[in-house]
Design an enzyme around this catalytic site. Structure first.
Site, mmCIF file in Angstrom:
data_model
loop_
_atom_site.group_PDB
_atom_site.id
_atom_site.type_symbol
_atom_site.label_atom_id
_atom_site.label_comp_id
_atom_site.label_asym_id
_atom_site.label_seq_id
_atom_site.Cartn_x
_atom_site.Cartn_y
_atom_site.Cartn_z
ATOM 1 C CG LEU A 60 -10.730 6.850 0.589
ATOM 2 C CD1 LEU A 60 -11.362 6.212 1.816
ATOM 3 C CD2 LEU A 60 -10.539 5.813 -0.506
ATOM 4 C CB CYS A 114 -0.865 -0.046 1.267
ATOM 5 S SG CYS A 114 -1.869 1.420 1.540
ATOM 6 C CG HIS A 156 3.389 7.630 2.957
ATOM 7 N ND1 HIS A 156 3.816 8.843 2.483
ATOM 8 C CD2 HIS A 156 2.202 7.407 2.347
ATOM 9 C CE1 HIS A 156 2.917 9.336 1.643
ATOM 10 N NE2 HIS A 156 1.925 8.480 1.532
ATOM 11 C CB ILE A 162 -14.970 7.612 2.979
ATOM 12 C CG1 ILE A 162 -16.165 8.225 2.272
ATOM 13 C CG2 ILE A 162 -14.980 6.083 2.891
ATOM 14 C CD1 ILE A 162 -17.501 7.704 2.706
ATOM 15 C CB CYS A 165 -16.271 3.133 21.985
ATOM 16 S SG CYS A 165 -16.156 2.898 20.207
ATOM 17 C CB THR A 193 -0.040 3.222 4.367
ATOM 18 O OG1 THR A 193 -1.236 3.937 4.083
ATOM 19 C CG2 THR A 193 0.325 3.378 5.830
#
Lengths: 349, 349, 349, 349
Positions: free
Chosen positions: A266, A42, A47, A291, A100, A44
């Protein structure tokens, strides 16, 4: 079972990853140990690999990376009822607290205390991963391994499309990175009457066309807002799917939406965005949806239905399947913009 | 019927209004001539009176001002079927084209070609006004004149509250000008479990309390976001009704909303607003609604139901009823912040 | 323009129609005179032709029949703004009062005072028909004449599908008469993941398959409820589109829907239906939607979008296009079950 | 802790209950043992007590009865995180499987494999009950014990009201047994503009009035449908809450709803109901909702918000609080129609 395994980790606060041996995770009574077979790479992950500002602030080494994957159940905790060893599975990588108000009202995907695998706790670029039973998704035999490995980002696309509601509608997608690309066949399969894709990368736009976009546009085209309006009777599209995180794309996208339309956001802007709220949102009576993640587990069922029906075919998007140890090449291909979606073959043959 | 009438007009591109004699409007076959009796004074009127930047750009003198009113039907066009002379009426001041896709799909309130009375065409601060039959709202006998005169702003409040959906929910209102004040009893009557009001004007906050706010807060209170969260189990409120148009209120308000909540934006910012979209909207999975006008005519039916049931009482908000010729005093009272809502008695006794 | 025209009428309380000369209708200031070109033949027309119980109770001769059509605007009333002579149009055949609470809140399709052309007032099997401007639908040039002529029943299918919401869902259609058949490509285009069609007519089921049904079933198949459940993981389908009006189909259909699912009822039972409300609806938490007409004009826009995108192709359904004077043959073909949808070429070449 | 406890059980297939000593339940790792303090008596319990046809078919003695209760956590399983001994709690009595598609998509209240305490497994008329952690609801300190003991039926009322959506609407409630009575203040607090209650029991109708019904009607009043329509401008109410399960009430109620309205069905008919689907549902474009249980846990949060805000006061409905051993009297009072809601004081002082 061996007591150690291979894992791809961030070991120090610096660029790059290390493929090394670590202990196989132990599972508790409500957890499931999964033998990872294939895993998606991904943005991510890139990164974190590159160790940019965001990664430096969020990631605490040592950490096993990776959050998109599929594999086979190796072992289950004593209280686990819904899966058993040998089951072919994927998993939701957002681990919610389940106690929660959000988790207790069907909105675990926006639990405030969520922990993300490969980001906040050890991830899936490893031979094994331990997951709560709640997060495990049993795979339909009709879903190919490579598709199952990327149900996480595909789920982002499905969640965005379904939240916006595209049935019989005209749709603009701003930003066709891998999730934006996935959103094209998803939007078509979910009933969009027309899909227009916008980006600055010609190769991605070419791919967008192959995936079913009616037309594609370079984001820098002068008068692009009017171009889009001209294709929708001068009114603008009914739905914007914003997948770029770019401030200028958001502003242009909001202009492309007709009054009363819906904009689903998104893409994550890295900075504050200046918005003319009066003209872009308020007077237009727009609905703007933030989103995040995937609905547990509506999105997963929808994703499965779309893939199983054959209406969403990811083959053009999964441009590379690489052996686990070629991870450096994966991040290089991503950096160069040569790859759409890369899957790592963690287990190998 | 006389051929001329009194009207309050902007005659030249400069501050102030003139009360003068003008011809009584002629009506077409689908129009209705209404004898105006009472008319509400709006912040928009004050902008036009003061001739600020917005007014200079939007208003083309000569123009009769005023868009909130009630009166009696004086005459109807040949094709008019739904009202007759003598009927007590108010009217929707947004005149939509009724032919575009929005008008044809129940969204005339966001028609792109809307003309607003008292802004884009002659308004209601006059003895008579001509309105399309479509826009005329026949008043229930149970609705007092003063309330009927302000169905336009009350309708803004109702549209905002109903779009957000407040039944059983916790609500923050940022900005309690006259519409924000109206939103308090509306939200309570529509089922809000709790209502917190925020503003910088102590008199308005005092009024907010009288109108049913559970608690009121000065917007400049340090740690106000945490104060609100503390009252909602640490989660934040389920609904934000933004009625200030202030950038800082919008930012604070969005922080006060819990994940998955709804923010309805009615207040009009005069400039672009910088928003941390990632933290305020996207990760939180927020729904942000741009609100404009009133739904034709869902909002009018809802407004009528709320007032008729006695659950919305506007008396504390209508602080002044002034004779027509005291219009200068009305704008002075508004400027000083001494008035909440002023009604002009156009017809007099 | 000639002062008389050909019209197909019920002239006496007995079976059959008469093709005769009648005066061309006069139009009022808000009406439109349309030269009819092509007109669809509906089951309702067959009921009136055959003069069954329902027809005897509802129809008051003399009456021009027909409610599905397209043509060209011949003349417009003085107040008409949205169409002009020469425009190619279809029209909504339900003439609502436009003044009641339903009409004033976007639900004119269920106006209590609706008058239906060809049923309650003169219809479209004639050279000319007068329609209120409000009801006229300007046709997109991309819509073929034959498709435009049947926008009324196609709109029924679209309204049913869109009310139920099929995006990514599994769908059963009970009853594949012409509207049930149309619902198949509509459901697929609107995003259904799977479509199962049920009827007793093998030819219609064959057609259902060609139109995109995944599987078709004879309604009399033993264990059919379990067959459907077996195809949906044992849970049942998410959506039932009931288009037969048959009590046994309704009962079976409701059993096929999974808990929490939606049943949209369009088919009209001729008698009361016995329903096990507890087991079929209440314990299952079902949503049951009564469907009538077409939304004005959301459904028309959706229908246009679906046809224009090429995703709904009616050619397999329009089995016959007959000259106007072969109307007797049309009703014979319908009676024999040989036709799916018949279009009369009213104007001819 | 003692190893045995008092429990009220059905021990043999015959009328009546027995208060006897049984072992205190053992809990598993994800379960919670609760010391029951107060428990509500439900019509279902009376059916089991009386041993009617339904009970004979559904109940398998020996079985501890009771499904509405509150108490204090006595002990928690090893994997329980969300509650601890000493916590004041109530609990959702529908035990869902948590693994099916319904449970995994926020619809556990209509899980096909649900087990109900006091019906399918041991219940709450006992000193202790074992519940899955998932089902336990931690009570807000502001909720009085007696109210907390009847959160189950109150939740039915809230679920029905919220599913229908009553904000600003006119509402008819058919059947004011204890849940129908509860629905009155719930509907008002949730924003209903008007509430009309219908029943055959004058005492219940009197209570309905005290609880906030605008008007009450004997169901046998001739012309009652027209009476209701006369109060709603001739249109009918926007919402029907059906809480009687009576076929004639359902038929009358459906007639009272205006076109486009919503009918929420909670009452359970004991037999099939004959419905004129065409006239009552299809032509009217009605939405009919089957209602079962309570949403986990949206309904519980909503119920808490309503009670905590003081807008729902159950005191007039809880007509009796009886010592545990006076259970026979409780069922006698229910049989005679003298009681609205009875709470058993299981723990005593």
């Amino acid at each position: 079972m061996a007591s150690t395994m291979k894992a791809l980790s961030k070991l120090a606060p610096e660029p790059g990853f290390v493929l090394h041996e670590v202990p196989v995770p132990k599972i508790g009574p409500t957890e499931v140990l999964i033998r990872v077979e294939k895993a998606g790479v991904c943005g991510t992950d890139a990164h974190i690999y590159g160790w940019d500002k965001w990664a430096q602030a969020r990631i605490h080494p040592p950490l096993v990376i990776g959050h998109e994957f599929m594999g086979t159940v190796a072992e289950v905790g004593s209280a686990v009822r819904s899966v058993k060893p040998g089951d072919r599975v994927s998993a939701e990588g957002h681990i919610a607290d389940l106690t929660c108000v959000l988790c207790r009202t069907g909105q675990a995907h926006i639990c405030e205390h969520v922990k993300i695998i490969g980001v906040d706790r050890d991830g899936a670029f490893a031979d094994y991963i331990a997951m709560p039973e709640y997060n495990v998704w049993k795979l339909d035999p009709a879903i190919p391994d490579e598709f199952a490995a990327v149900f996480d980002p595909l789920g982002n696309a499905v969640h965005t499309v379904m939240a916006a509601g595209v049935s019989t509608k005209s749709v603009v997608i701003t930003g066709v990175g891998s999730i934006g690309l996935m959103a094209i066949p998803v939007a078509r399969a979910a009933g969009a009457a027309s899909v227009y894709a916008i980006d600055v990368n010609p190769a991605k736009l070419e791919l967008a066309k192959r995936l079913g976009a009616d037309e594609t546009f370079d984001a820098r085209t002068p008068g692009l807002v009017d171009e889009i309006k001209a294709r929708t009777n001068g009114d603008g599209v009914e739905v914007l799917l914003e997948m770029s995180g770019s401030g200028s794309a958001i502003d242009a996208g909001l202009q492309m939406v007709r009054n009363g339309g819906t904009a689903a956001l998104l893409g994550i802007p890295s900075d504050d965005v200046k918005i003319n709220l009066a003209e872009r949102i308020i007077f237009k009576g727009l609905t703007v949806l933030g989103i995040n993640g995937r609905k547990m587990f509506e999105t997963w069922y929808q994703t499965q239905a779309l893939v199983k029906s054959g209406r969403v075919d990811l083959r053009p998007i999964i441009t590379h399947v690489l052996p686990f140890d070629q991870y450096d090449r994966a991040f290089e291909l991503m950096k160069n913009g040569e790859a759409a979606k890369i899957v790592l073959d963690v287990k190998g043959e």
